[in-house]
Structures are given as structure tokens and as C-alpha cells.
Design an enzyme around this catalytic site. Structure first.
Site, PDB file in Angstrom:
ATOM      1  N   LEU A 200     -35.926 -43.315  -4.577  1.00  0.00           N
ATOM      2  CA  LEU A 200     -35.038 -44.634  -4.355  1.00  0.00           C
ATOM      3  C   LEU A 200     -34.095 -44.282  -3.322  1.00  0.00           C
ATOM      4  O   LEU A 200     -33.505 -43.435  -3.362  1.00  0.00           O
ATOM      5  CB  LEU A 200     -34.519 -45.131  -5.770  1.00  0.00           C
ATOM      6  CG  LEU A 200     -35.504 -45.240  -7.053  1.00  0.00           C
ATOM      7  CD1 LEU A 200     -34.776 -45.789  -8.143  1.00  0.00           C
ATOM      8  CD2 LEU A 200     -36.423 -46.387  -6.503  1.00  0.00           C
ATOM      9  N   GLY A 240     -38.526 -37.089 -11.898  1.00  0.00           N
ATOM     10  CA  GLY A 240     -37.001 -36.636 -12.299  1.00  0.00           C
ATOM     11  C   GLY A 240     -36.266 -37.185 -11.368  1.00  0.00           C
ATOM     12  O   GLY A 240     -36.540 -37.630 -10.121  1.00  0.00           O
ATOM     13  N   GLY A 241     -35.052 -37.486 -11.629  1.00  0.00           N
ATOM     14  CA  GLY A 241     -33.966 -38.180 -11.072  1.00  0.00           C
ATOM     15  C   GLY A 241     -34.560 -39.476 -10.706  1.00  0.00           C
ATOM     16  O   GLY A 241     -34.734 -40.421 -11.530  1.00  0.00           O
ATOM     17  N   ASP A 242     -34.393 -39.739  -9.185  1.00  0.00           N
ATOM     18  CA  ASP A 242     -34.827 -41.006  -8.839  1.00  0.00           C
ATOM     19  C   ASP A 242     -36.220 -41.171  -8.130  1.00  0.00           C
ATOM     20  O   ASP A 242     -36.482 -41.845  -7.167  1.00  0.00           O
ATOM     21  CB  ASP A 242     -33.899 -41.794  -7.895  1.00  0.00           C
ATOM     22  CG  ASP A 242     -33.520 -40.833  -6.803  1.00  0.00           C
ATOM     23  OD1 ASP A 242     -33.972 -39.861  -6.669  1.00  0.00           O
ATOM     24  OD2 ASP A 242     -32.846 -41.635  -5.664  1.00  0.00           O
ATOM     25  N   GLU A 243     -37.123 -39.914  -8.377  1.00  0.00           N
ATOM     26  CA  GLU A 243     -38.363 -39.851  -7.718  1.00  0.00           C
ATOM     27  C   GLU A 243     -39.473 -40.042  -8.552  1.00  0.00           C
ATOM     28  O   GLU A 243     -39.592 -39.668 -10.037  1.00  0.00           O
ATOM     29  CB  GLU A 243     -38.493 -38.283  -7.435  1.00  0.00           C
ATOM     30  CG  GLU A 243     -37.464 -37.812  -6.449  1.00  0.00           C
ATOM     31  CD  GLU A 243     -37.448 -36.351  -6.001  1.00  0.00           C
ATOM     32  OE1 GLU A 243     -37.076 -35.940  -4.918  1.00  0.00           O
ATOM     33  OE2 GLU A 243     -38.109 -35.511  -6.773  1.00  0.00           O
TER      34      GLU A 243
END
Length: 324
Positions: A200, A240-243
Site C-alpha cells: 500500500l 505483515g504491515g501493509d504488504e
């Protein structure tokens, strides 16, 4: 006759109105033994027991498939079946309903075999007073509840180990396993496997400006939209995160990847509504890779898709800088 025995025995609702109710299926072809067992169950001190009685395995299976029961009290030798075949039929029709075997001819060997076949309690009618039948029924139901709780905890622990807690998508470990399996299938049957790597754009700014609660909601919305864009045979994961990553098994060419990528981009371009207003736009950089051209192992293919995503992100940044 069977019609008379299948009629439900009225539970004493007045005397036991304040007690929990159990519905029990009694499989018994001896009318005298059936009446004695029904009376024993009706006298249960903790529960108001409703008993349906049938003399055959076929009748029991029909009722188990049509209605819901808390337990089965089973005579192994009935009109149309005998021995462990009767128990197998009951377990096949209702595998989660506890079964109390209460048989005329039950030695230690048969009892052990019945327990191994799924019975929760086993008793010889000659050695168990009828008054104790209700207690045995209670033990069987409680044992089944504990087993169900343990199984639910096991399933939950397994799910937590392989899925992202925020979005419910597969996590990295599960995705890599799915990708390795798809690649093995592709190698054997000469099929291509595609991977999309999605990052993102500007997600940190969303968190900083609107808070982590909104950021988490945005991630869940993105997860739902990704799932909507793929086939049931495909897989979506959050690394994880925005991945995020998408697995596309059995693709024919780069055009298939481009088509899914375009669908995802169109889906993400729909405004993200917060409290009734579209305040947060969603943008993403998406990289593509396909086996065997870009890699033949899960780490290779994932790394190539990641690198392609990074190139697209750099190109977008350079284009935006040039416009300024």
C-alpha cells in the site's frame, strides 16, 4: 411395534420444570428393557429427559439425520444390526453425539472395542442397575463437551499459527507452504504459477493522520477486496504491515497476472469510507512474477515479485516528482 416405540415419551415438565432438558435417542428392540430404561432416564435427578425409542438401526439413523439429540443409549443387538456394526452406523449418522452402549451381551473385549470405536460409556445391563443409567448418560455428555472444547482449542491454536490475526488471511508461513505446493504441482504438470506482491502506498501517513484503529480497519477492507478479486482456487495472504501477496496457481501467461492486477487496482481505487464519508483513498504498488521464468522456488518467486513491486513504486515516485 416400532410405531409405538418411536413415539416420544412425555417428559415430566411439571415436576422437573426448573431443570435443564436433554433429548435422548434410545435404540432398543426389547420392549420390556426399553420401558425400564425410559423410566430410569425419566427419573434423572439433574435433567428432564425426553426419550425417543426405536428398535432398529435404520430407524435410529433416520431420526438422527432428521432431529437433534443430546445423546444416544444403544443396545448393540437390534432388529437389523448387531455388534459394532450398530455402533458404527450410529457414529456415522451423528459423529458428535455421545453414545452410551447399554447391551445385553457385553464382555470386556467387546467393551474395549466399542470404546475404541467411539462409544463414550459401555455397560452390561446385567451388572449396571437401571437407576445408574442416567448417571452414565451425564458422564458421557460431559466427556463429549470436554472433547469438543479441546478440539475447538486445537483448531483455534492451529488457525492462529497459520493466519494473520487482524485480517484472517493466511500468514507468511502458510503462504510459503501454499506456494511451494503450487510450484510442485506446476512442475509435475507443466503449469505456470503466478504471484502478485502488493504494497500500500502512503499507509504510514494514514496511520499518522487518522490513527492506528483506522489503519487496521483499512487493512481489513483491503484484505476483503483482494479476496473478492481472485478465484476460489487462488490464495491471499498478509505478510505483515501493509504488504499482501496473491497466489495464482495454474496461469497460462503474463496476461492472466495483468488481468488480476488490473482488477485489484480497480477495486482498491474505490474510496475507503470512514464514518459515512470517503476520507481515505487507497493506492498500491503491485509487482508480478511467474514460474518458471522468474523462479522455481517459493523464496525466488516471492523475491522477484517484491522486486517488481519496488520498481513500480520507484517509477511512481519519480513520475510524481517530475510533475512537481
Amino acid at each position: 411395534d416400532e410405531a409405538a416405540m418411536t413415539a416420544p415419551v412425555p417428559s415430566p415438565t411439571g415436576r422437573l420444570a426448573g431443570r435443564a432438558r436433554l433429548r435422548v435417542l434410545l435404540v432398543e428392540n426389547d420392549p420390556v428393557a426399553a420401558r425400564r430404561s425410559e423410566a430410569s432416564l425419566a427419573a434423572h435427578r439433574e435433567f428432564a429427559v425426553r426419550v425417543d425409542c426405536v428398535p432398529s438401526l435404520s430407524g435410529a439413523i433416520r431420526l438422527l439425520l432428521e432431529q437433534s439429540y443430546d445423546a444416544v443409549v444403544l443396545e448393540l443387538d437390534v432388529d437389523d444390526a448387531s455388534g459394532l456394526a450398530t455402533l458404527a452406523g450410529i457414529r456415522g449418522a451423528a459423529p458428535t453425539v455421545p453414545v452410551v452402549v447399554y447391551a445385553r451381551a457385553l464382555d470386556d473385549v467387546l467393551a474395549v472395542r466399542a470404546l475404541r470405536a467411539g462409544a463414550h460409556e459401555c455397560h452390561d445391563k446385567q451388572h449396571l442397575p437401571p437407576v445408574h443409567l442416567g448417571r452414565s448418560l451425564t458422564f458421557a455428555i460431559e466427556r463429549q463437551r470436554r472433547l469438543a472444547a479441546l478440539e475447538a482449542a486445537r483448531v483455534d491454536a492451529s488457525h492462529r499459527a497459520t493466519h494473520d490475526p487482524l485480517t484472517g488471511l493466511a500468514n507468511r508461513a502458510l503462504f510459503l507452504d501454499q506456494l511451494e505446493r503450487a510450484l510442485a504441482f506446476g512442475t509435475r504438470y507443466h503449469r505456470n504459477t503466478g504471484v502478485l506482491f502488493i504494497d500500500l502506498d502512503g499507509f504510514k501517513e494514514v496511520n499518522d493522520r487518522h490513527g492506528h484503529a483506522l489503519g487496521d480497519r483499512l487493512l481489513r477492507v483491503v484484505a476483503d477486496r483482494l479476496v473478492e478479486c481472485v478465484r476460489r482456487s487462488d490464495a491471499v495472504a498478509r505478510l505483515g504491515g501493509d504488504e499482501f501477496v496473491v497466489l495464482l496457481p495454474d496461469v497460462t501467461s503474463d496476461r492472466d497476472l495483468a488481468h488480476v492486477k488490473a482488477s485489484i487496482e480497480a477495486s482498491l481505487q474505490r474510496p475507503f469510507e470512514h464514518e459515512g464519508s470517503a476520507v481515505v483513498p487507497i493506492a498500491a504498488s503491485i509487482g508480478c512474477a511467474m514460474s518458471p521464468v522468474d523462479g522455481v522456488s517459493a523464496p525466488e518467486l516471492l523475491a522477484m515479485a517484491d522486486a517488481d513491486m519496488y520498481r513500480e513504486k520507484v517509477q511512481r515516485a519519480d513520475s510524481s516528482a517530475a510533475q512537481l
